[in-house]
Design a protein around this motif. Structure first.
Motif, PDB file in Angstrom:
ATOM      1  N   PRO A   1       0.812  -1.228   0.000  1.00 35.36           N
ATOM      2  CA  PRO A   1       0.000   0.000   0.000  1.00 35.36           C
ATOM      3  C   PRO A   1       0.839   1.268   0.000  1.00 35.36           C
ATOM      4  O   PRO A   1       1.995   1.275   0.412  1.00 35.36           O
ATOM      5  CB  PRO A   1      -0.811  -0.133   1.292  1.00 35.36           C
ATOM      6  CG  PRO A   1      -0.004  -1.031   2.164  1.00 35.36           C
ATOM      7  CD  PRO A   1       0.686  -1.989   1.253  1.00 35.36           C
ATOM      8  N   ARG A   2       0.223   2.337  -0.470  1.00 32.90           N
ATOM      9  CA  ARG A   2       0.856   3.650  -0.531  1.00 32.90           C
ATOM     10  C   ARG A   2       0.292   4.563   0.555  1.00 32.90           C
ATOM     11  O   ARG A   2      -0.803   4.340   1.073  1.00 32.90           O
ATOM     12  CB  ARG A   2       0.623   4.280  -1.909  1.00 32.90           C
ATOM     13  CG  ARG A   2       1.189   3.460  -3.061  1.00 32.90           C
ATOM     14  CD  ARG A   2       1.074   4.210  -4.364  1.00 32.90           C
ATOM     15  NE  ARG A   2       1.600   3.424  -5.485  1.00 32.90           N
ATOM     16  CZ  ARG A   2       1.860   3.931  -6.686  1.00 32.90           C
ATOM     17  NH1 ARG A   2       1.661   5.218  -6.918  1.00 32.90           N
ATOM     18  NH2 ARG A   2       2.324   3.157  -7.643  1.00 32.90           N
TER      19      ARG A   2
ATOM     20  N   ALA B   1      -5.455  -0.379   4.251  1.00 35.88           N
ATOM     21  CA  ALA B   1      -5.155  -1.604   3.510  1.00 35.88           C
ATOM     22  C   ALA B   1      -5.813  -2.789   4.207  1.00 35.88           C
ATOM     23  O   ALA B   1      -5.754  -2.907   5.439  1.00 35.88           O
ATOM     24  CB  ALA B   1      -3.646  -1.820   3.420  1.00 35.88           C
TER      25      ALA B   1
ATOM     26  N   ASN C   1      -9.932   1.112  -0.516  1.00 33.14           N
ATOM     27  CA  ASN C   1      -9.312  -0.009   0.193  1.00 33.14           C
ATOM     28  C   ASN C   1      -8.135  -0.534  -0.613  1.00 33.14           C
ATOM     29  O   ASN C   1      -8.307  -1.004  -1.742  1.00 33.14           O
ATOM     30  CB  ASN C   1     -10.316  -1.139   0.412  1.00 33.14           C
ATOM     31  CG  ASN C   1     -11.243  -0.879   1.579  1.00 33.14           C
ATOM     32  OD1 ASN C   1     -11.064   0.080   2.319  1.00 33.14           O
ATOM     33  ND2 ASN C   1     -12.245  -1.730   1.746  1.00 33.14           N
ATOM     34  N   GLN C   2      -6.932  -0.458  -0.039  1.00 32.88           N
ATOM     35  CA  GLN C   2      -5.761  -1.054  -0.659  1.00 32.88           C
ATOM     36  C   GLN C   2      -5.610  -2.498  -0.175  1.00 32.88           C
ATOM     37  O   GLN C   2      -6.405  -2.993   0.623  1.00 32.88           O
ATOM     38  CB  GLN C   2      -4.516  -0.239  -0.309  1.00 32.88           C
ATOM     39  CG  GLN C   2      -4.614   1.234  -0.702  1.00 32.88           C
ATOM     40  CD  GLN C   2      -3.316   1.974  -0.490  1.00 32.88           C
ATOM     41  OE1 GLN C   2      -2.392   1.908  -1.308  1.00 32.88           O
ATOM     42  NE2 GLN C   2      -3.232   2.695   0.615  1.00 32.88           N
ATOM     43  N   ARG C   3      -4.609  -3.180  -0.665  1.00 32.49           N
ATOM     44  CA  ARG C   3      -4.323  -4.551  -0.263  1.00 32.49           C
ATOM     45  C   ARG C   3      -2.893  -4.636   0.252  1.00 32.49           C
ATOM     46  O   ARG C   3      -1.989  -3.972  -0.263  1.00 32.49           O
ATOM     47  CB  ARG C   3      -4.486  -5.526  -1.445  1.00 32.49           C
ATOM     48  CG  ARG C   3      -5.871  -5.548  -2.077  1.00 32.49           C
ATOM     49  CD  ARG C   3      -6.882  -6.179  -1.129  1.00 32.49           C
ATOM     50  NE  ARG C   3      -8.161  -6.425  -1.802  1.00 32.49           N
ATOM     51  CZ  ARG C   3      -9.213  -5.634  -1.711  1.00 32.49           C
ATOM     52  NH1 ARG C   3      -9.137  -4.510  -1.001  1.00 32.49           N
ATOM     53  NH2 ARG C   3     -10.338  -5.944  -2.331  1.00 32.49           N
ATOM     54  N   HIS C   4      -2.696  -5.455   1.276  1.00 33.69           N
ATOM     55  CA  HIS C   4      -1.344  -5.715   1.738  1.00 33.69           C
ATOM     56  C   HIS C   4      -1.142  -7.200   1.957  1.00 33.69           C
ATOM     57  O   HIS C   4      -1.967  -7.869   2.578  1.00 33.69           O
ATOM     58  CB  HIS C   4      -1.027  -4.989   3.053  1.00 33.69           C
ATOM     59  CG  HIS C   4       0.359  -5.300   3.547  1.00 33.69           C
ATOM     60  ND1 HIS C   4       0.602  -6.241   4.523  1.00 33.69           N
ATOM     61  CD2 HIS C   4       1.580  -4.822   3.170  1.00 33.69           C
ATOM     62  CE1 HIS C   4       1.920  -6.320   4.733  1.00 33.69           C
ATOM     63  NE2 HIS C   4       2.519  -5.471   3.932  1.00 33.69           N
TER      64      HIS C   4
ATOM     65  N   PRO D   1      -1.002   2.358   6.403  1.00 38.33           N
ATOM     66  CA  PRO D   1       0.408   2.139   6.039  1.00 38.33           C
ATOM     67  C   PRO D   1       1.359   3.112   6.729  1.00 38.33           C
ATOM     68  O   PRO D   1       1.016   4.270   6.988  1.00 38.33           O
ATOM     69  CB  PRO D   1       0.418   2.348   4.518  1.00 38.33           C
ATOM     70  CG  PRO D   1      -1.008   2.303   4.085  1.00 38.33           C
ATOM     71  CD  PRO D   1      -1.809   2.781   5.247  1.00 38.33           C
TER      72      PRO D   1
END
Length: 535
Positions: free
Chosen positions: A426-427, A433, A463-466, A496
């Motif tokens: 993620p950023r 995330a 929503n990001q992913r990690h 993040p």
């Protein structure tokens, strides 16, 4: 849900200068958390604002203030208690009966050990068997605690302090930092004889762990001895150079065998002065720790970063707590909205104030028990012995609940790109995330991901992913231990950050507010999303 596509991220990046201007304005102006001019900031007790209207940049300044002013876990809990009191929450003490104290529409909190806290709001339309929307995280951070006997022999004129690392502290990032001292002190009232705790912090650095100059050929980033080579200096005492009979090091304070007699005399006097204690022997004990005293601050060309100590995890925990205070207060809400912040996560959560203890389950059970007692006899007679509480009711409650396990996660690193997993790193300043681990170190699965993606869609969040690489080691969270103990559906969500477990780390300046936005969206929309799964 808004997908974090390259096109979306590029467009968002181009807006960062405008975001920076808005951030700077928000840090200078009175706090306004909501975007719509038709929906001005309202008292949190009657909040009707949707998560979509949250302005992430409005939460940056309050977060910086929280991080600077509350360095220890005890200060954090005290901060949360003060906010809850002002927002109409009622404190419930574990030693007291909760019967008749909890009702639909009420707001409550309780603490354990002064270092863990749970707060919850009961929906006005609550009925026994309804579920909970829960966010759980931790507020402890890597630190160095004073030893029970912290006095050390003076070496070459330096007064030193005996400390012990908590979790992975005293790593190489602790060298040459401006360290102050804070924590809680156990005090006896000389008039009543009663014992109480007081929190204290010093507002200037009094300790430092000095490096050795490179000229001596001993590396400072290797396996240095934490017992002998990382002992902080807190003052000077050159009395041994004076041959006069009156010159001597300061003598211990208090009677032999007392607590204060085992601590550095000047430190005892300093702590006593801060707490306005005249008789040093009234200090019975303390839990003090060193902390990086540099204030939390924004940085970067467009002020897009936050640089601070203790981001892990006074970031997700603060955002979740703010989300509860800003959660909607709907008339037809039938669930309990709850945030639990634990101590001791960094050392395994095994103590009673940790997530492996019974703190959260017992609070939920006592809450349901009190709520059933306040409903009509139809519900009371439906369960064992007419008490209203039994395994059937609790099983139903947990089956209707959802837990968001909230802990910081690793942002993509610009200099160690070999550690980044494509599409799973993620950023900063994008959104939370959803954290996945194939070996179940995280609770997230396909069902919980779909649920939280729907929450993001309703809340205007990304929503990001990690996920870690196969050649990396995963960390852990409170999620698996809590979800397995209660049998609730769960997912792991993280904000993040860079430099996890450093004494000073980095996150995005919008990330605290983006966390508030998502967690508020979850607390407000879980009931609606859950109904969609029952259709």
């Amino acid at each position: 849900m808004v997908r974090a596509t390259p096109e979306y991220l590029a467009a968002r990046t181009s807006m960062m200068s405008l975001r920076a201007q808005a951030l700077e304005q928000s840090m200078m102006a009175p706090q306004t958390y909501y975007a719509s001019p038709q929906q001005p900031q309202q008292p949190v007790s009657t909040n009707k604002v949707n998560a979509k209207d949250i302005k992430p940049e409005a939460f940056t300044k309050p977060y910086l203030e929280f991080m600077t002013e509350n360095p220890t876990v005890f200060h954090a809990v005290d901060y949360f208690k003060e906010k809850l009191d002002k927002s109409g929450y009622k404190e419930l003490h574990s030693r007291d009966s909760w019967s008749g104290q909890i009702k639909p529409g009420g707001k409550y909190y309780t603490t354990r050990n002064g270092s863990s806290i749970i707060a919850w709001a009961v929906g006005k339309a609550y009925k026994p068997g309804n579920g909970l929307a829960m966010v759980a995280g931790h507020i402890d951070a890597l630190t160095a605690r004073l030893k029970p006997i912290s006095t050390k022999p003076t070496h070459d004129g330096y007064v030193q302090l005996g400390i012990a690392q908590y979790a992975g502290a005293l790593n190489s990032t602790w060298w040459d930092r401006d360290l102050s001292i804070g924590g809680r002190v156990i005090v006896k009232d000389p008039e009543t004889g009663k014992t109480s705790t007081k929190i204290v912090k010093l507002d200037w650095p009094i300790a430092r762990i000095p490096t050795l100059a490179p000229h001596f050929g001993i590396g400072m980033t290797g396996h240095n001895n934490q017992e002998t080579e990382m002992t902080p200096i807190i003052g000077l005492d050159n009395s041994d150079l004076d041959s006069s009979s009156t010159a001597s090091s300061e003598k211990p304070i208090g009677p032999k065998g007392s607590f204060v007699a085992s601590q550095p005399p000047k430190l005892v006097k300093l702590i006593a002065s801060e707490l306005k204690i005249e008789d040093y022997s009234n200090i019975l004990n303390w839990e003090l720790e060193l902390y990086d005293s540099q204030p939390a601050q924004v940085g970067g060309i467009d002020k897009e970063f936050i640089f601070a100590g203790r981001i892990d995890d006074k970031l997700c925990s603060w955002a979740a707590f703010m989300a509860l205070l800003h959660a909607r207060d709907d008339e037809d809400s039938g669930v309990i909205k709850l945030v639990a912040l634990f101590d001791d996560e960094e050392i395994g959560s095994l103590l009673r104030q940790g997530a492996r203890g019974n703190f959260l389950p017992i609070v939920i059970e006592r809450t349901v028990e009190a709520l059933v007692a306040n409903t009509n006899t139809l519900y009371q007679n439906a369960f064992i012995g007419g008490t209203g509480l039994g395994p059937g009711l609790m099983g139903q409650t947990y089956a209707n609940s959802f837990l968001v396990s909230s802990d910081v996660t690793h942002a993509a690193h610009p200099n160690f790109t070999q550690t980044n997993l494509t599409d799973h790193s993620p950023r900063l300043n994008v959104g939370v995330a959803l954290c996945v681990d194939a070996s179940a170190h995280m609770t997230t699965d396909s069902v919980s991901m779909a649920i939280l993606d729907r929450v993001a869609e309703l809340s205007g969040c990304v929503n990001q992913r990690h996920m870690i690489r196969n050649d990396s080691r995963s960390g852990g969270t409170v999620g698996p231990m809590l979800s397995s103990a209660m049998g609730v559906k769960a997912a792991d969500v993280g904000i993040p950050q860079l430099s996890m477990h450093s004494i000073r780390a980095t996150t995005g300046s919008l990330d605290p507010g983006l966390g508030v936005k998502f967690y508020k969206g979850f607390l407000d929309e879980w009931e609606k999303v859950d109904k969609e799964w029952r259709a």
